[in-house]
Design an enzyme around this catalytic site. Structure first.
Site, short mmCIF file in Angstrom:
data_model
loop_
_atom_site.label_atom_id
_atom_site.label_comp_id
_atom_site.label_asym_id
_atom_site.label_seq_id
_atom_site.Cartn_x
_atom_site.Cartn_y
_atom_site.Cartn_z
N ASP A 19 0.84 -1.31 -0.07
CA ASP A 19 -0.17 -0.05 0.17
C ASP A 19 0.91 1.06 0.02
OD1 ASP A 19 -2.44 1.47 0.18
OD2 ASP A 19 -2.84 1.35 2.25
N ASN A 67 -10.96 -2.85 -4.95
CA ASN A 67 -10.32 -1.74 -5.72
C ASN A 67 -11.08 -1.72 -7.02
OD1 ASN A 67 -6.91 -2.86 -4.48
ND2 ASN A 67 -8.15 -1.04 -4.10
C1 IPE Z 1 -5.27 -2.63 0.22
O1 IPE Z 1 -4.97 -1.57 -0.20
C2 IPE Z 1 -5.30 -3.45 -1.07
C3 IPE Z 1 -4.15 -3.78 -1.94
C4 IPE Z 1 -2.71 -3.36 -1.30
C5 IPE Z 1 -4.11 -4.38 -3.06
P1 IPE Z 1 -6.18 -0.44 -0.09
O2 IPE Z 1 -5.44 0.93 -0.45
O3 IPE Z 1 -7.09 -0.87 -1.22
O4 IPE Z 1 -6.80 -0.48 1.19
P2 IPE Z 1 -7.68 0.84 2.03
O5 IPE Z 1 -8.96 1.13 1.06
O6 IPE Z 1 -6.76 1.69 2.49
O7 IPE Z 1 -8.14 -0.34 3.04
C1 IPE Z 2 -1.76 0.24 -3.19
O1 IPE Z 2 -1.44 1.33 -3.27
C2 IPE Z 2 -1.80 -0.38 -4.70
C3 IPE Z 2 -3.19 -0.97 -4.78
C4 IPE Z 2 -4.04 -0.69 -3.83
C5 IPE Z 2 -3.51 -1.29 -6.07
P1 IPE Z 2 -2.63 2.58 -3.45
O2 IPE Z 2 -3.19 2.85 -4.74
O3 IPE Z 2 -3.82 2.12 -2.65
O4 IPE Z 2 -1.85 3.95 -2.61
P2 IPE Z 2 -2.65 4.81 -1.52
O5 IPE Z 2 -3.00 3.93 -0.57
O6 IPE Z 2 -3.63 5.63 -2.48
O7 IPE Z 2 -1.19 5.60 -1.08
MG MG Z 3 -4.10 2.36 -0.65
#
Ligand code: IPE
Ligand code: IPE
Ligand code: MG
Length: 239
Positions: A19, A67
């Site tokens: 993340d 997602n």
């Molecule tokens: C968790 O990250 C999912 C992945 C890393 C693929 P998110 O960014 O989607 O999670 P939340 O929304 O902060 O819980």
């Molecule tokens: C994790 O990074 C990757 C996926 C969930 C695909 P994020 O895209 O959630 O990055 P933040 O949380 O917005 O920084």
């Molecule tokens: Mg995220």
């Protein structure tokens, strides 16, 4: 930092919630897609770390069922990135003898991604040194619900005795059947939650959080997670 001796307990299976790509990009004044692109490099570094530290099982949370709520542009970018990544890393999977698996609701993935995954799953099936599992369109509640449906159908058809279903048997209907439970779950990006990742399998996992955004994750952080793991006391409910 405590030293990691060869005798230190090591996780056999590390699962990572990757993340912080979007926030990394914002910090650098870039588009979110640039964060995902940089995140792909962190995946390669992590594969190299697992090879170096002899960690045989790595599971990466790459895309959650939730997602899909993101913009079509971001989703399309991530799916294309997946295909590019698999094409570019095929040689590495062969070099490190890594077997690729996928968990998640794959039917929701675009056809090019599905085909590419299927091809690499097949071509790496005999690799026995490392195990890379990608969680794609994955949600733990969906996985558990699907397992419950399979069990209910079998019971209804008289092919399964509900009284005979124990925890191990139920786990055999999850998509992670055959994989050991994760010993260590790492979440980058500062949030301290599981976000629907491996809820059943994580029952006794040690959890390690870091503020580091995923694109900045590298050997020092990997090493620190291993050091901390080596000093955890896993009691599994005993004393
Ligand atoms: C968790 O990250 C999912 C992945 C890393 C693929 P998110 O960014 O989607 O999670 P939340 O929304 O902060 O819980
Ligand atoms: C994790 O990074 C990757 C996926 C969930 C695909 P994020 O895209 O959630 O990055 P933040 O949380 O917005 O920084
Ligand atoms: Mg995220």
């Amino acid at each position: 930092m405590p030293e990691l001796s060869p005798a230190s307990p090591r996780p056999r299976h590390i699962a990572i919630i990757m993340d912080g790509n979007g926030r990394w990009a914002a910090k650098h004044g870039l588009e979110r897609s640039a964060g995902h692109q940089a995140g792909a490099d962190a995946v390669i570094r992590t594969l190299e770390c697992c090879n170096q530290y002899a960690i045989p099982y790595l599971t990466l949370y790459a895309f959650s069922t939730e997602n899909w709520k993101r913009s079509p542009k971001e989703v399309a970018f991530l799916m294309n990135l997946l295909v590019d990544f698999l094409d570019q890393q095929a040689a590495k999977l062969a070099e490190y003898q890594i077997r690729l698996r996928v968990i998640g609701d794959l039917e929701r993935l675009p056809r090019p991604a599905r085909l590419c995954l299927q091809q690499q799953i097949t071509s790496t099936a005999a690799n026995a040194k490392g195990n890379l599992t990608l969680a794609l369109s994955y949600g733990s509640r969906h996985e558990i619900t699907r397992a419950a449906q399979i069990v209910a159908r079998l019971a209804k058809a008289g092919a399964l005795d509900p009284e005979a279903l124990d925890e191990d048997a139920f786990a055999g209907y999850l998509q992670t059947a055959g994989l050991p439970d994760p010993d260590l779950i790492i979440r980058t990006g500062g949030e301290q939650r599981l976000s629907n990742f491996l809820l059943w399998q994580a029952s006794y996992a040690e959890i390690w959080f870091t503020e580091t955004f995923w694109p900045d994750f590298a050997e020092p952080q990997f090493r620190q997670a291993l050091d901390d793991f080596a000093h955890r006391q896993r009691r599994f409910g005993g004393i």
